[in-house]
Design an enzyme around this catalytic site. Structure first.
Site, PDB file in Angstrom:
ATOM      1  CB  THR A   1       1.046   7.569 -13.970  1.00 32.92           C
ATOM      2  OG1 THR A   1       1.801   8.788 -13.962  1.00 32.92           O
ATOM      3  CG2 THR A   1       1.590   6.636 -15.029  1.00 32.92           C
TER       4      THR A   1
ATOM      5  CG  HIS B   1       4.274  -6.054  -1.321  1.00 31.59           C
ATOM      6  ND1 HIS B   1       4.438  -4.766  -1.757  1.00 31.59           N
ATOM      7  CD2 HIS B   1       3.038  -6.445  -1.743  1.00 31.59           C
ATOM      8  CE1 HIS B   1       3.348  -4.398  -2.429  1.00 31.59           C
ATOM      9  NE2 HIS B   1       2.497  -5.392  -2.437  1.00 31.59           N
TER      10      HIS B   1
ATOM     11  N   GLY C   1      -5.990   7.697  -2.851  1.00 31.22           N
ATOM     12  CA  GLY C   1      -4.761   8.169  -3.494  1.00 31.22           C
ATOM     13  C   GLY C   1      -4.291   9.527  -2.997  1.00 31.22           C
TER      14      GLY C   1
ATOM     15  CE  LYS D   1      -3.363  -1.323  -0.617  1.00 30.15           C
ATOM     16  NZ  LYS D   1      -3.666  -2.145  -1.841  1.00 30.15           N
ATOM     17  CB  SER D   2       4.289   1.891  -0.064  1.00 30.93           C
ATOM     18  OG  SER D   2       4.169   1.357   1.221  1.00 30.93           O
ATOM     19  N   GLY D   3       2.324   2.597  -2.930  1.00 31.78           N
ATOM     20  CA  GLY D   3       2.438   3.219  -4.251  1.00 31.78           C
ATOM     21  C   GLY D   3       3.059   2.305  -5.301  1.00 31.78           C
ATOM     22  CB  THR D   4       3.286  -1.422  -5.434  1.00 30.77           C
ATOM     23  OG1 THR D   4       3.112  -1.389  -4.035  1.00 30.77           O
ATOM     24  CG2 THR D   4       4.363  -2.392  -5.841  1.00 30.77           C
ATOM     25  CB  THR D   5      -0.613  -0.055  -8.427  1.00 31.55           C
ATOM     26  OG1 THR D   5      -0.817  -1.079  -7.449  1.00 31.55           O
ATOM     27  CG2 THR D   5      -1.365  -0.404  -9.687  1.00 31.55           C
TER      28      THR D   5
ATOM     29  CB  SER E   1      -3.827   2.321   2.244  1.00 32.37           C
ATOM     30  OG  SER E   1      -3.967   1.758   0.978  1.00 32.37           O
TER      31      SER E   1
ATOM     32  CE  LYS F   1      -6.895   9.817 -18.526  1.00 35.21           C
ATOM     33  NZ  LYS F   1      -8.165  10.180 -19.222  1.00 35.21           N
TER      34      LYS F   1
HETATM   35  S1  PPS Z   1      -0.440  -3.013  -3.247  1.00 40.15           S
HETATM   36  O1  PPS Z   1      -1.686  -3.824  -3.172  1.00 40.15           O
HETATM   37  O2  PPS Z   1       0.335  -3.171  -2.004  1.00 40.15           O
HETATM   38  O3  PPS Z   1       0.370  -3.296  -4.425  1.00 40.15           O
HETATM   39  O4  PPS Z   1      -0.946  -1.499  -3.297  1.00 40.15           O
HETATM   40  P1  PPS Z   1      -0.091  -0.242  -3.760  1.00 40.15           P
HETATM   41  O5  PPS Z   1      -0.248  -0.071  -5.220  1.00 40.15           O
HETATM   42  O6  PPS Z   1       1.265  -0.283  -3.192  1.00 40.15           O
HETATM   43  O7  PPS Z   1      -0.842   0.938  -3.013  1.00 40.15           O
HETATM   44  C1  PPS Z   1      -2.195   1.246  -3.228  1.00 40.15           C
HETATM   45  C2  PPS Z   1      -2.366   2.687  -2.760  1.00 40.15           C
HETATM   46  O8  PPS Z   1      -1.781   3.569  -3.737  1.00 40.15           O
HETATM   47  C3  PPS Z   1      -2.786   4.436  -4.236  1.00 40.15           C
HETATM   48  N1  PPS Z   1      -2.518   4.757  -5.642  1.00 40.15           N
HETATM   49  C4  PPS Z   1      -2.221   5.999  -6.076  1.00 40.15           C
HETATM   50  N2  PPS Z   1      -2.066   7.165  -5.410  1.00 40.15           N
HETATM   51  C5  PPS Z   1      -1.793   8.261  -6.155  1.00 40.15           C
HETATM   52  N3  PPS Z   1      -1.667   8.255  -7.494  1.00 40.15           N
HETATM   53  C6  PPS Z   1      -1.808   7.107  -8.202  1.00 40.15           C
HETATM   54  N4  PPS Z   1      -1.690   7.118  -9.527  1.00 40.15           N
HETATM   55  C7  PPS Z   1      -2.093   5.909  -7.477  1.00 40.15           C
HETATM   56  N5  PPS Z   1      -2.296   4.615  -7.836  1.00 40.15           N
HETATM   57  C8  PPS Z   1      -2.555   3.934  -6.696  1.00 40.15           C
HETATM   58  C9  PPS Z   1      -4.073   3.647  -4.033  1.00 40.15           C
HETATM   59  O9  PPS Z   1      -5.202   4.470  -4.119  1.00 40.15           O
HETATM   60  C10 PPS Z   1      -3.817   3.081  -2.637  1.00 40.15           C
HETATM   61  O10 PPS Z   1      -3.851   4.085  -1.618  1.00 40.15           O
HETATM   62  P2  PPS Z   1      -5.167   4.479  -0.801  1.00 40.15           P
HETATM   63  O11 PPS Z   1      -4.675   5.389   0.290  1.00 40.15           O
HETATM   64  O12 PPS Z   1      -5.771   3.227  -0.269  1.00 40.15           O
HETATM   65  O13 PPS Z   1      -6.053   5.210  -1.766  1.00 40.15           O
END
Ligand code: PPS
Length: 317
Positions: free
Chosen positions: A236, A108, A268, A48-52, A138, A240
């Site tokens: 990104t 992770h 996000g 939940k740290s911004g991986t995606t 998150s 979007k």
């Molecule tokens: S995972 O399941 O661990 O791989 O999840 P991960 O992608 O690391 O984290 C998901 C959180 O990242 C937010 N997110 C974003 N934030 C800002 N900009 C973009 N483009 C973006 N994409 C994913 C997502 O909403 C999750 O955070 P929270 O706080 O739950 O919204």
């Protein structure tokens, strides 16, 4: 995609003392024989740290900003999740075998569970860290929607478990510190979610990860025209990516991820923890943070802000 069984929220299984999702725990043994390629790039994060987000940025960089190429498959197929395993779905290892070089790999895992070959061959790593309070909130919502996790219980009890490292992947504190330590000996670019969110000039809440994308390009030894970087920033953005089925995880069956409970692309934002933490929880967390991170020179900007906010009073808002 054929689902073989009910996910039934199995309890976490410890591997070398690290609690893991049961299915992922079963993947750790076979992973140790992983063959790595010199141009593999590892995207490492605590959940939940911004991986995606980072995964999509990197795939767009690898595809020279060509959107239609990034639409070729969902993010979990374009960027295989190393330790992923779930009945009826291709495992991370299987997806990796289908992926042509240069490969992007998501993990992770804490260092103790990482395949040794990735460390021995000094594969490049991009690590993204996020304010632990936002991670905890998150993660709690994710536990609720992703049924491979055990039932998270109440927020109160989940937060205690999070602080004690009794959640999947163990301690956030240990994770961010040990990967930070790796920056001294390995090619690791260590970035922060908050820096990606922050507008570089006006410190506003506007999202502008351009400065961080440029750091990534430099780390990779690549360059792209300015307008391509702008295009990547745009595509990104949270908005979007939330509406893009190739990045928002809606292609995963609802038996595994129930977006009706909480969407994967939830808010996000930075500082959303203030809507969930009570004043008492915030104080307890800050004290725990100070003790656990003592002597570590990692700085999470939001923590200081939160402490100031807390001193100023009235709930954590
Ligand atoms: S995972 O399941 O661990 O791989 O999840 P991960 O992608 O690391 O984290 C998901 C959180 O990242 C937010 N997110 C974003 N934030 C800002 N900009 C973009 N483009 C973006 N994409 C994913 C997502 O909403 C999750 O955070 P929270 O706080 O739950 O919204």
């Amino acid at each position: 995609m054929e689902l073989m069984e009910d996910f039934s929220r199995p309890p976490l299984v410890p591997v070398k003392g690290i609690p893991l999702i049961k299915y992922f725990a079963e993947a750790i043994g076979p992973l140790q024989n992983l063959t790595v390629w010199p141009d593999d790039l590892l995207i490492s994060t605590y959940p939940k740290s911004g991986t995606t987000w980072m995964s999509e940025i990197l795939d767009m960089i690898y595809q020279d900003g060509k959107l239609e190429k990034c639409r070729r498959a969902p993010i979990y197929a374009r960027v295989p999740f190393l330790e992923f395993r779930c009945p009826g779905v291709p495992s991370g290892l299987e997806s990796l075998e289908e992926t042509p070089a240069p490969r992007l790999i998501k993990t992770h895992l804490p260092l103790s569970l990482l395949p040794q070959s990735l460390l021995d061959q000094k594969i490049k790593v991009i690590y993204v860290a996020r304010n632990p309070k936002d991670v905890a909130v998150s993660y709690y919502n994710f536990y609720n929607m992703a049924k491979v996790h055990p039932d998270p219980g109440t927020w109160e009890s989940f937060l205690e478990n999070f602080m004690d490292g009794k959640v999947s992947y163990g301690s956030w504190f240990q994770h961010v510190k040990e990967w930070w330590g790796l920056t001294h000996t390995h090619p690791v670019l260590y970035l922060f979610y908050e820096d990606m969110k922050e507008h570089p000039e006006i410190l506003s809440i506007l999202q502008n990860p351009k400065r961080e994308i440029k750091k990534v390009l430099e780390f990779l030894g690549r360059s792209l025209p300015e307008e391509t970087v702008d295009f990547i920033v745009y595509h990104t953005s949270f908005k979007k990516m939330k509406e893009n089925p190739m990045t928002n995880y809606t292609t995963i069956p609802s038996e595994i991820m129930d977006h009706g409970v909480s969407p994967f692309m939830r808010k996000g934002t930075t500082g959303d923890w203030k809507n969930t933490f009570t004043v008492a929880q915030n104080e307890r967390f800050d004290a725990h943070y100070a003790k656990t991170m003592k002597g570590c020179n990692l700085k999470f900007r939001c923590i200081c802000k939160c402490i100031c906010i807390c001193i100023l009073g009235i709930k954590a808002s």
